[in-house]
Design an enzyme around this catalytic site. Structure first.
Site, short mmCIF file in Angstrom:
data_model
loop_
_atom_site.label_atom_id
_atom_site.label_comp_id
_atom_site.label_asym_id
_atom_site.label_seq_id
_atom_site.Cartn_x
_atom_site.Cartn_y
_atom_site.Cartn_z
N THR A 196 0.86 -1.18 0.00
CA THR A 196 0.00 0.00 0.00
C THR A 196 0.90 1.24 0.00
OG1 THR A 196 -1.80 -1.10 1.15
CG2 THR A 196 -1.51 1.23 1.65
N ARG A 224 -14.50 -6.31 0.79
CA ARG A 224 -13.66 -6.12 1.99
C ARG A 224 -13.10 -4.69 2.03
NH1 ARG A 224 -7.95 -4.78 3.08
NH2 ARG A 224 -7.45 -5.70 5.09
N ILE A 225 -13.22 -4.06 3.16
CA ILE A 225 -12.65 -2.72 3.35
C ILE A 225 -11.58 -2.82 4.42
CG2 ILE A 225 -13.16 -0.40 4.22
CD1 ILE A 225 -15.92 -0.68 2.84
N GLY A 226 -10.41 -2.29 4.13
CA GLY A 226 -9.31 -2.35 5.09
C GLY A 226 -9.19 -1.05 5.86
N ASP A 227 -7.99 -0.84 6.40
CA ASP A 227 -7.76 0.36 7.22
C ASP A 227 -7.49 1.61 6.39
OD1 ASP A 227 -5.26 -1.14 6.55
OD2 ASP A 227 -4.37 0.72 7.28
N THR A 246 0.34 1.17 7.17
CA THR A 246 0.35 0.08 6.20
C THR A 246 0.57 -1.23 6.94
OG1 THR A 246 1.55 -0.92 4.37
CG2 THR A 246 2.82 0.59 5.76
N GLU A 248 -1.23 -5.12 8.14
CA GLU A 248 -2.44 -5.93 8.31
C GLU A 248 -3.61 -5.04 8.71
OE1 GLU A 248 -1.67 -9.29 10.96
OE2 GLU A 248 -3.76 -9.12 11.57
N GLY A 249 -4.46 -4.75 7.73
CA GLY A 249 -5.53 -3.78 7.92
C GLY A 249 -6.42 -4.06 9.11
#
Ligand code: ASP
Length: 326
Positions: A196, A224-227, A246, A248-249
């Protein structure tokens, strides 16, 4: 008045055996975008303009996992997300689930500047993009051969951490020391693709801004939505600092990592580097991640608890550094 400072990242969690040639490519790209940001800051660009400029450039280059070159979903498509935050007035914008917007970070900027909202996703975000007249391209534009191969291998490997940058057997991944199957959010995961991108800036007027952009995890579920698009988790800026995360979301979300840096500076009175160290140590739980940060007083800092983070930084007094390992 303190001077400007800038930091960029291209993802945390790097294969310890990453070929020298790819390491060199990464460093060259980080140097190029840093110089772009430096030139803009020397020409009195504002922090918010500079983070957008730098992240756009990274999105347009297929090397890292954002914009063109985004990691693929389980269906082989691209669902990109990004966010941007201006510490001045704590304004923010975020987008998720983009399939045709060439530069997600600029759409996030438009959400911030031109909509009454903070966060638009999927078809609503695409509709907004059309209305705003931003450049849109076919989903195919974002898909690289590298990422098609990676998805194929990820599917074959199933519940094994796999990334062509991370060997599948006999390795210590991201500092955990455990062999696959790897767990995330308490569940085995089939893939973790880092890389990222993000940028944080404090300009010569002490204004802080942050932006983060990603294709998310390779082989991620649709939707899926990450951080990265979540303000306070992957991105945060206020009047004292700016942070982009950046890694593991799911762990970054649990730790509200980016905001936490600002919070410990604000409430515990810690300086920037101490705040970053504290948050990486105390708030990451079992997750693996990294972050870059700047403070309004012109300091720049980074931290990570995994093997490597692509990163670079520069300050007005002539300091400049690009690195991958500890
Ligand atoms: N944090 C990103 C995500 O979980 C991935 C990364 O930073 O590489 O979507």
């Amino acid at each position: 008045m303190a001077g400007w400072a800038i930091a960029v990242h291209g993802g945390a969690g790097v294969d310890p055996n990453l070929p020298a040639e790819r390491q060199e490519q990464a460093k060259q790209l980080l140097t190029r975008v840093l110089n772009l940001g430096i030139d803009a800051l020397r020409s009195s660009g504002s922090a918010i303009d500079v983070v957008e400029l730098v992240v756009r450039e990274l999105e347009s280059d297929p090397f890292f996992n954002s914009g063109r070159g985004s990691a693929l979903t389980e269906n082989g498509t691209v669902e990109m997300e990004a966010s941007i935050m201006d510490g001045v007035g704590r304004r923010c914008g975020a987008v998720s689930g983009l399939t045709t917007v060439k530069n997600p970070v600029s759409l996030a900027r438009l959400v911030m500047d031109k909509s009454p909202h903070s966060y638009l996703a999927f078809s609503g975000a695409e509709k907004f993009a059309k209305q705003m007249g931003v450049e849109m391209v076919d989903n195919d534009y974002f898909i690289t051969q590298d990422n098609v191969e990676m998805l194929k291998l990820a599917k074959e490997a199933d519940s094994i951490v796999f990334d062509y940058r991370i060997p599948t057997v006999g390795y210590e991944t991201c500092g955990t020391g455990v062999e696959s199957p790897f767990q995330m959010n308490g569940l085995p995961i089939s893939i973790y693709a880092p890389e990222t991108v993000g940028c944080v800036v404090v300009d010569s007027q002490g204004r802080c801004a942050a932006a983060t952009s990603t294709g998310g995890l390779l082989n991620k579920r649709m939707g899926r939505i990450g951080d990265s698009p979540l303000i306070g988790a992957g991105t945060y800026a206020c009047d004292i600092c700016a942070v982009s995360c950046t890694g593991e979301g799911e762990a970054i979300i649990r730790g509200t990592l980016a905001r936490e840096v600002g919070a410990v500076m604000e409430y515990k009175g810690l300086g920037l580097q101490d705040a970053v160290d504290f948050v990486i140590k105390e708030r990451l739980d079992d997750g693996k991640a990294g972050l870059i940060a700047v403070s309004k007083t012109g300091e720049v800092s980074y931290g990570f608890n995994c093997v490597g983070m692509f990163r670079g930084c520069a300050t007005q007094n002539g300091f400049m550094e690009v690195g991958i390992w500890d």
